[in-house]
Design an enzyme around this catalytic site. Structure first.
Site, mmCIF file in Angstrom:
data_model
loop_
_atom_site.group_PDB
_atom_site.id
_atom_site.type_symbol
_atom_site.label_atom_id
_atom_site.label_comp_id
_atom_site.label_asym_id
_atom_site.label_seq_id
_atom_site.Cartn_x
_atom_site.Cartn_y
_atom_site.Cartn_z
ATOM 1 C CE LYS B 92 -38.794 74.667 -28.498
ATOM 2 N NZ LYS B 92 -39.937 74.183 -29.296
ATOM 3 C CB SER B 167 -39.863 76.846 -32.223
ATOM 4 O OG SER B 167 -40.386 75.780 -31.445
ATOM 5 C CB SER B 191 -41.686 73.266 -32.682
ATOM 6 O OG SER B 191 -42.157 74.486 -33.198
#
Lengths: 507, 521
Positions: B92, B167, B191
């Site tokens: 990420k 996210s 997330s």
């Protein structure tokens, strides 16, 4: 920025008759730890800009702080020496505000949970009166220093009028302890002296605790002075100002005095005091307006979520307490009593930073009086001539003690002793080596001395006759000749005795 | 679409279809090289990522170098660096990797190349894991759809017109699109779990402090947690063990805590859930939950019951306040964490105003940079947080929120006195169409309804696919929550559930994803 006009000042004595000053002093101390508060970067002063930085103290995205244990220990040491309570549990908090030299745009500090609180410091006034004032300590808390902005192109070095600014983050994250007093009330005309004496006492204390080099000129000890005035005899507190950039003991005194006069003038003229930060100017001894605190500065404190709370182990705190050095004033009183010095003698030694030197010289075998006399007289002059501090002279207390011993044994006269010391200072070795190398020992061979006396008497028969006839004081001329002949290496008293005995005269 | 579906045409010989455990074994045995595995995934990324947009940066060259190092070590007869040596991973883009651009999905960090690596990144590289690229996310991890990324949204491989969650939509989509078998996510309010749920993949949020946050760009420090994502529970567990553990650079990381989650997975596969008490949280269902999601959840409960678990209903009355609490604590911390993006040391620097005139003071440059560099949602939360922390409001907002947070923790404690683990849907809805909620922040916030309580309490929780919703045909996630430090329990239950599901359906949910039209490109 308000327009600068010469501030109206009230006569000091008049101001004090009309108003009671209330002070609050905030002292920031840079701790002498090897590394920064929240990372492993070195704290050395004076490095090339931005060479002592890492992701943490530059606040790179993702970086996280970790607490420097030594800094916590130093803070506890300070708290204990200031008679504070040490928190069982405390936290860091974030003080949020934007400033380019503060990388995170918040300062990791302590807010409502300081490591040390509710203490006091008994301060001896700096005026030689021997009078003591107790200053109550509100708190001592840990925080980190900011980086340093240098404003270029302006006339004053301040941000106003500068063309651009340079940022050095070497100092960012250096551990600080902020020591905050409770309001200091009732000092009246002595307020500036009390402020100065407090900062001096704190400096001595911190030095003895070995937590900081407390160099006000390098900013490792910084004082902010809060001051307000209230009508004389009332207890209400007036609006305060906070004066920053007070970088010497003398400036502390002058800044407080100036603010009393300035605020007094405004109040008498019916104007109000603006709550603001003021900047002290060393060259003029005046303060000028900085940023106003009325409009801005909501720091939005909240507990620092990137650090776990600090819960100093009680055993650890007691260990630190047990290892606290003797407080400087306690030590001074003890030594003065041991040595039998007068207050004046002791104050001179303190002023010359010679207490430790005398103590070590005594420990090496000299008497206190001898040690004091040498350090404050002959060596004091040498230090002054060389433009260095006493402690920086190239002679150790042990070496001086040896010289004193040689004098006491009769091996050196005072005059010779000075020459031996000169030799040691010049790097010629230990006192005994200097004596040997320069042939400085007292001429104590009676035969050699007798020959010199006989020679001098023969050379000046007229003087010899005068002495024989009872004019004993005439012996001085013969003694002088003998001393000259022996290049000063004879004991003058002994020569005189020999002259009189040779001539059969009683001295 | 709940019936078993034949595996896509590419078949099991396609390296990108295999699990991480399987690939690691194949590499260790010499069946295939790490370079071949890496190249297959790089090829897959090249083929499908123009549609999916899971990646913001593909590190082809450095990935192949890392793979070569694994192959060289094996050739030299060295033991494998870890049970995941040579396996590709998608990182990420909020986790720093030295020398690789890291943006956090924000314009304000465009072009920033970190000079250091996060602890998690170092651990992965030390384990011989191959980092193939950085994945898309909502800006600074604020969002539930990746639509808040400054670099454009990621699309859900199950339906390219729909969101992949957020996210961590990029990491989840990379898994679902077979661009990588492993991914790293971060979970502040859901997330990791919500994207896992809507993409039919697995994602775990460890106990707060279970994985180091050092080098992970902070959103809300007291909530953020790094976690593993994969397509199977075992792969997730393997990755979990690779990244977990105390780090002296993160003092909030837990000391002496190394859960044996791989063992727990094996226990779950062999022993199942017999004798475990599983609590269904009353407050995490009903209003606000899509019927197809609730139906899938009910089926999952029955599956667990049939597998021998005792099902109990528990009530957590303070969960009602979780969303409000979260949206005070998170903005407060993020308003402070994001203050460092000021144009002084790195990232975007805006030096002229809209009319092109030079900005003079540092304050003007900071203000213009933040004005242009941050997106609307980031600004919204900074403003909210700044307000909540202000003098005079602190007690009413941040102060009360912390108190409610304590009450929510107590709800969990009481619930765990009655149940070994708690379950709920991981997301109240299946993947929704892109653009549907972008103008309605409140609707967007509701996506994390089920995941936020666990975040506030700092407990471990994960999402495993529970099947496809009958109403939309899209994946549904089952959330399994454990008490603090209870990682082993949730992995055991997740593995048991996954095994029961596979037995019932003849395969796993990720294999049901439609084949992306590679050839059409």
């Amino acid at each position: 920025m308000t327009t600068v006009s010469a501030p109206m000042l009230m006569d000091y004595d008049e101001a004090i008759e009309t108003f009671d000053p209330a002070m609050g002093l905030e002292v920031h101390v840079e701790l002498g730890t090897a590394t920064k508060m929240f990372c492993g970067c070195p704290t050395t002063y004076g490095g090339e800009p931005n060479t002592q930085v890492c992701p943490v103290c530059l606040a790179l995205p993702g970086a996280m702080p970790t607490v420097n244990r030594t800094a916590v220990e130093y803070a506890i040491r300070i708290g204990l020496a200031l008679n504070c309570t040490i928190a069982d549990w405390c936290r860091f908090a974030r003080k949020n505000y934007f400033y380019p030299d503060m990388p995170k745009n918040f300062q990791t500090s302590q807010y409502d949970e300081p490591i040390a609180f509710n203490g006091y410091l008994d301060v001896e006034l700096d005026d030689g009166s021997g009078e003591t004032v107790r200053i109550e300590i509100e708190r001592a808390h840990m925080e980190e220093d900011t980086g340093k902005s240098t404003h270029m192109g302006g006339r004053t070095g301040r941000i106003q009028g500068a063309e651009y600014s340079l940022l050095d983050y070497n100092r960012a994250g250096v551990p600080l302890v902020e020591i905050v007093t409770k309001p200091i009330l009732g000092t009246r005309a002595a307020a500036p002296l009390v402020a100065r004496s407090y900062v001096r006492a704190l400096r001595d204390l911190l030095l003895s605790l070995e937590v900081s080099d407390v160099r006000m000129d390098q900013g490792s000890l910084r004082c902010d002075a809060n001051l307000s005035l209230a009508p004389a005899g009332t207890t209400e507190l007036g609006t305060r100002t906070e004066t920053k950039n007070v970088n010497s003991l003398r400036s502390v005194e002058r800044a407080v005095r100036h603010e009393i006069q300035r605020q007094g003038a405004r109040l008498v003229a019916g104007e109000r005091i603006v709550q603001e930060t003021r900047h002290f100017d060393e060259s003029t001894g005046t303060t000028s307006s900085g940023r106003s605190k009325e409009t801005a500065e909501d720091y939005r404190y909240f507990p620092e979520p990137d650090l776990v709370p600090i819960a100093p182990d009680r055993e650890w705190v007691e260990q630190i307490r047990g290892a606290l050095p003797e407080l400087p004033w306690v030590r001074r009183a003890r030594l003065q009593a041991d040595w039998g010095f007068s207050d004046l003698e002791m104050r001179d030694l303190v002023a010359a930073d010679a207490v430790g030197l005398v103590e070590q010289t005594v420990a090496a075998g000299a008497t206190a009086a001898e040690a004091r006399s040498w350090w404050s007289a002959y060596l004091g002059q040498q230090a002054k001539t060389e433009g260095v501090a006493l402690t920086e002279l190239a002679i150790t207390p042990a070496q001086l003690a040896r010289v004193i011993t040689l004098v006491n044994e009769g091996a050196l006269t005072t005059k010779l002793a000075r020459q031996v010391i000169d030799g040691v200072l010049a790097g010629d070795g230990e006192p005994d080596e200097v004596v040997a190398a320069r042939g400085l020992a007292v001429v104590s061979d009676d035969g050699a001395l007798q020959a010199a006396v006989d020679e001098a008497l023969a050379a000046q028969p007229g003087v010899a006759d005068k002495i024989r006839s009872g004019k004993v004081q005439a012996a001085g001329a013969i003694v002088g000749a003998v001393m000259k002949a022996t290049k000063g290496q004879a004991d003058a008293a002994k020569v005189r005795e020999l002259v009189l005995r040779t001539l059969g005269v009683e001295g | 679409m709940t019936s078993p579906v034949a595996p896509p045409s590419s078949g099991a010989d396609d390296l990108t279809r295999r699990t991480a455990a399987d690939l690691a074994a194949a590499i260790a045995s010499g069946e295939v090289s790490a370079v071949e595995v890496t190249q297959a995934h790089l090829d897959r990324i090249k083929a499908v990522d123009a549609d999916v947009h899971a990646f913001l940066h593909v590190s082809g060259e450095s990935a192949l170098e890392q793979a070569q190092a694994v192959d060289r070590a094996r050739a030299a007869g060295e033991p494998a660096a870890s049970p995941l040596a040579g396996v590709p991973l998608a990182l990420k883009d909020i986790v720093t990797q030295q020398g690789v651009p890291t943006t956090a999905g924000s314009r304000i960090l465009e072009g920033w190349i970190p000079p250091y690596s996060a602890t998690v990144t170092r651990k992965l590289l030390d384990a011989g894991v191959v980092i193939v690229g950085k994945t898309n996310l909502d800006e600074f991890a604020m969002g539930s759809s990746t639509e808040n990324s400054a670099y454009g949204p990621t699309r859900n491989p199950w339906d390219l017109t729909r969101i992949p969650g957020g996210s961590g939509g990029g990491s989840a989509a990379a898994l679902a699109a077979f661009e990588a078998p492993l991914a790293i996510g971060t979970d502040t309010g859901g997330s990791i779990r919500q994207p896992a749920a809507v993409t039919g993949t697995v994602g775990a949020k460890p106990t707060y402090g279970g994985v180091s946050r050092y080098g992970v760009i902070a959103l809300a420090s007291s909530l953020d947690q790094v976690g593993p994502c994969a397509r199977t529970v075992l792969d997730t567990a393997l990755l979990h063990e690779a990244i977990a553990g105390h780090d002296r650079l993160d003092s909030t990381s837990i000391e002496d805590f190394a859960p044996r989650v791989v063992d727990a997975v094996h226990r779950g596969t062999t022993d199942g859930v017999r004798g475990l008490r599983i609590g269904v949280v009353k407050e995490l269902s009903g209003e606000g939950y899509q019927p197809g999601v609730l139906e899938s959840f009910t089926t999952a409960v029955r599956t667990l019951q049939d597998a021998g678990a005792e099902i109990v209903e528990v009530s957590c009355p303070n969960f009602e306040y979780a969303l409000a609490t979260y949206y005070l604590i998170l903005p407060s911390e993020c308003s402070s964490n994001l203050a460092r993006f000021d144009a002084m040391r790195y990232g975007l620097r805006v030096t002229t105003d809209a009319a092109g005139a030079a900005l003079v003071s540092a304050e003007e440059v900071m203000s213009a940079t933040r004005g242009q560099g941050f997106g609307a949602e980031v600004k919204r939360r900074i403003i909210l947080g700044t307000y909540a922390l202000s003098a005079g409001y602190y007690d009413a907002y941040y102060g009360s929120a912390q108190k409610v947070r304590t009450l929510i923790k107590r709800d969990f404690e009481r619930a765990y006195a009655r149940a070994d683990v708690l379950i709920s849907p991981a997301s109240p809805v299946t993947a929704f169409p892109l653009g549907e909620k972008v103008d309605d922040p409140m609707a967007m916030y509701l996506n994390d309804l089920a995941t936020i309580p666990g975040s506030l309490a700092g407990i471990p929780a994960m999402s495993v696919p529970s099947g496809l919703a009958s109403d939309t045909g899209l994946p549904v996630g089952l959330q399994i929550m454990g008490p603090a430090l209870g990682e082993e329990r949730i992995y055991q239950v997740a593995a048991a559930f996954e095994a029961a599901y596979a037995a019932q359906h003849g395969g796993l949910v990720p294999d049901l994803a439609p084949e992306l039209e590679v050839a059409a490109r």
